[in-house]
Design a protein around this motif. Structure first.
Motif, PDB file in Angstrom:
ATOM      1  N   TRP A 164       5.467   3.553   2.916  1.00 13.79           N
ATOM      2  CA  TRP A 164       4.769   2.496   2.200  1.00 13.79           C
ATOM      3  C   TRP A 164       4.547   1.339   3.159  1.00 13.79           C
ATOM      4  O   TRP A 164       5.406   1.015   3.977  1.00 13.79           O
ATOM      5  N   LEU A 189      11.283  -0.771   0.102  1.00 10.21           N
ATOM      6  CA  LEU A 189      10.251   0.203  -0.209  1.00 10.21           C
ATOM      7  C   LEU A 189      10.572   1.536   0.469  1.00 10.21           C
ATOM      8  O   LEU A 189      11.153   1.570   1.548  1.00 10.21           O
ATOM      9  N   GLN A 204       2.149   6.059  -7.988  1.00 14.76           N
ATOM     10  CA  GLN A 204       2.733   5.168  -6.992  1.00 14.76           C
ATOM     11  C   GLN A 204       2.199   3.739  -7.110  1.00 14.76           C
ATOM     12  O   GLN A 204       2.848   2.787  -6.665  1.00 14.76           O
ATOM     13  N   LYS A 248       0.845  -1.192   0.000  1.00 13.09           N
ATOM     14  CA  LYS A 248       0.000   0.000   0.000  1.00 13.09           C
ATOM     15  C   LYS A 248       0.878   1.239   0.000  1.00 13.09           C
ATOM     16  O   LYS A 248       1.566   1.526   0.976  1.00 13.09           O
ATOM     17  N   PRO A 249       0.884   1.997  -1.112  1.00 14.35           N
ATOM     18  CA  PRO A 249       1.630   3.261  -1.116  1.00 14.35           C
ATOM     19  C   PRO A 249       0.977   4.291  -0.206  1.00 14.35           C
ATOM     20  O   PRO A 249      -0.187   4.126   0.187  1.00 14.35           O
ATOM     21  N   GLN A 292       4.569   2.210  -9.396  1.00 14.71           N
ATOM     22  CA  GLN A 292       5.817   1.965  -8.675  1.00 14.71           C
ATOM     23  C   GLN A 292       5.720   0.701  -7.827  1.00 14.71           C
ATOM     24  O   GLN A 292       6.663  -0.091  -7.761  1.00 14.71           O
ATOM     25  N   SER A 293       4.564   0.504  -7.185  1.00 15.05           N
ATOM     26  CA  SER A 293       4.373  -0.693  -6.358  1.00 15.05           C
ATOM     27  C   SER A 293       4.427  -1.952  -7.219  1.00 15.05           C
ATOM     28  O   SER A 293       5.056  -2.955  -6.845  1.00 15.05           O
ATOM     29  N   CYS A 350      -2.598   7.978  -9.857  1.00 19.52           N
ATOM     30  CA  CYS A 350      -1.657   7.701  -8.764  1.00 19.52           C
ATOM     31  C   CYS A 350      -0.475   6.896  -9.298  1.00 19.52           C
ATOM     32  O   CYS A 350      -0.521   5.656  -9.307  1.00 19.52           O
ATOM     33  N   SER A 357      -5.527   2.194  -3.516  1.00 21.07           N
ATOM     34  CA  SER A 357      -4.234   2.133  -4.175  1.00 21.07           C
ATOM     35  C   SER A 357      -3.377   0.920  -3.823  1.00 21.07           C
ATOM     36  O   SER A 357      -2.217   0.836  -4.231  1.00 21.07           O
TER      37      SER A 357
END
Length: 312
Positions: free
Chosen positions: A296, A292, A252, A194-195, A255-256, A250, A274
């Motif tokens: 995060w 991370l 991120q 989870k960002p 990115q995740s 989003c 997200s």
């Protein structure tokens, strides 16, 4: 009002009248896939999804009030996640209590304590799960027993995910969330990321670029992706139609997913984001989950055999 009894006291099934219920679980969910198959004239989206319960849970505590008032206390927790604009008095747990109180005509009230662990605005159904657990627990605390169809109507009025959390286990979900078919899933382990940024569900569903015409799938088609004696489901089945829109809003999320890929894991967003997740096919293959950025959240989770309150 504060909780005077030990919070470790077990959930009681003693005879009436009950004074309190403690340690009531509200588990999160992951969407193994999420297809948007259409849109009704009233604007509600039609979906198909497999909802899976996992062992990332909020915990609720309930103390009876005889004055008819409904109050809510945030008990705090090291895992508590910010990112919601709702005041405690306005959240789904309180709304669920008020709706049940009105429906059953009781003069009793409740003080609700919530230990929030499931991240907010993550697509994991934390608020909806809290609401469902409230409906189940308060029926017991107040000594009322609404017909199942009435309880389901209250649940659906609170949000599309709430009826699922009343169903007692994993499910194939259709319609706007009200068509629920129980589904058996094999034990499995997952990594959930989870960002820091959360996503409001309404903003994702109202996006002009959202795909709303995915071909209808079947339970049989989903089950056909099971392979081997342990029925390890192939995440190549379907997709999350909300994910492209969410990633635009989003970055991120991307990115995740990229971070999971560096660990050799195939990721997918759950719900409207997200949070993203990936299945761990073999426990021995658990990769190093460090690296991370600060803020995060990452957690290794298992799916549940059944909802902790199944049968209530």
């Amino acid at each position: 009002m504060t909780f005077s009894a030990p919070l470790s006291a077990p959930v009681s099934s003693a005879t009436r009248p009950l004074k309190a219920l403690y340690d009531v679980a509200a588990p999160a969910k992951l969407n193994l896939f999420l297809h948007i198959t259409g849109r009704r004239p009233d604007g509600y989206h039609l979906l198909q999804s497999v909802f899976m319960l996992i062992d990332w849970c909020d915990t609720l505590h309930f103390e009876l009030r005889n004055d008819g008032q409904i109050s809510r206390e945030d008990l705090g927790d090291p895992d508590q996640t910010a990112g919601t604009d709702l005041l405690p008095a306005e959240d789904l747990a309180v709304r669920a209590a008020r709706a049940l109180q009105t429906a059953c005509g009781t003069s009793l009230g409740v003080h609700i304590g919530l230990q929030k662990r499931i991240p907010s605005q993550a697509g994991m159904g934390g608020g909806s799960s809290d609401a469902a657990s409230c409906l189940l627990a308060l029926q017991r605390l107040w000594g009322v027993n609404l017909p199942p169809q009435d309880l389901q109507a209250i649940a659906l009025s609170l949000g599309a995910d709430v009826p699922f959390f009343l169903s007692g286990g994993h499910a194939w979900v259709e319609g706007i969330g009200e068509k629920i078919t129980p589904l058996a899933l094999p034990p499995a382990r997952f990594v959930v990321v989870k960002p820091p940024v959360g996503l409001p569900t309404q903003g994702i569903f109202s996006a002009p670029g959202l795909k709303r015409d995915t071909e209808t799938a079947t339970i049989q088609g989903f089950a056909a992706n099971a392979e081997g004696p342990l029925k390890s489901f192939d995440f190549g089945f379907g997709r999350n139609d909300l994910q492209p829109v969410a990633q635009e809003i989003c970055p991120q999320i991307g990115q995740s997913l990229d971070w999971l890929k560096t660990k050799g894991l195939q990721g997918r967003m759950t719900g409207s984001g997200s949070a993203v997740f990936a299945q761990l096919l073999h426990e021995a293959d658990l990769p190093d989950l460090s690296g991370l950025p600060d803020g995060w959240k990452i957690r290794k989770c298992s799916n549940l055999e059944a909802h902790p309150l199944a049968g209530w």
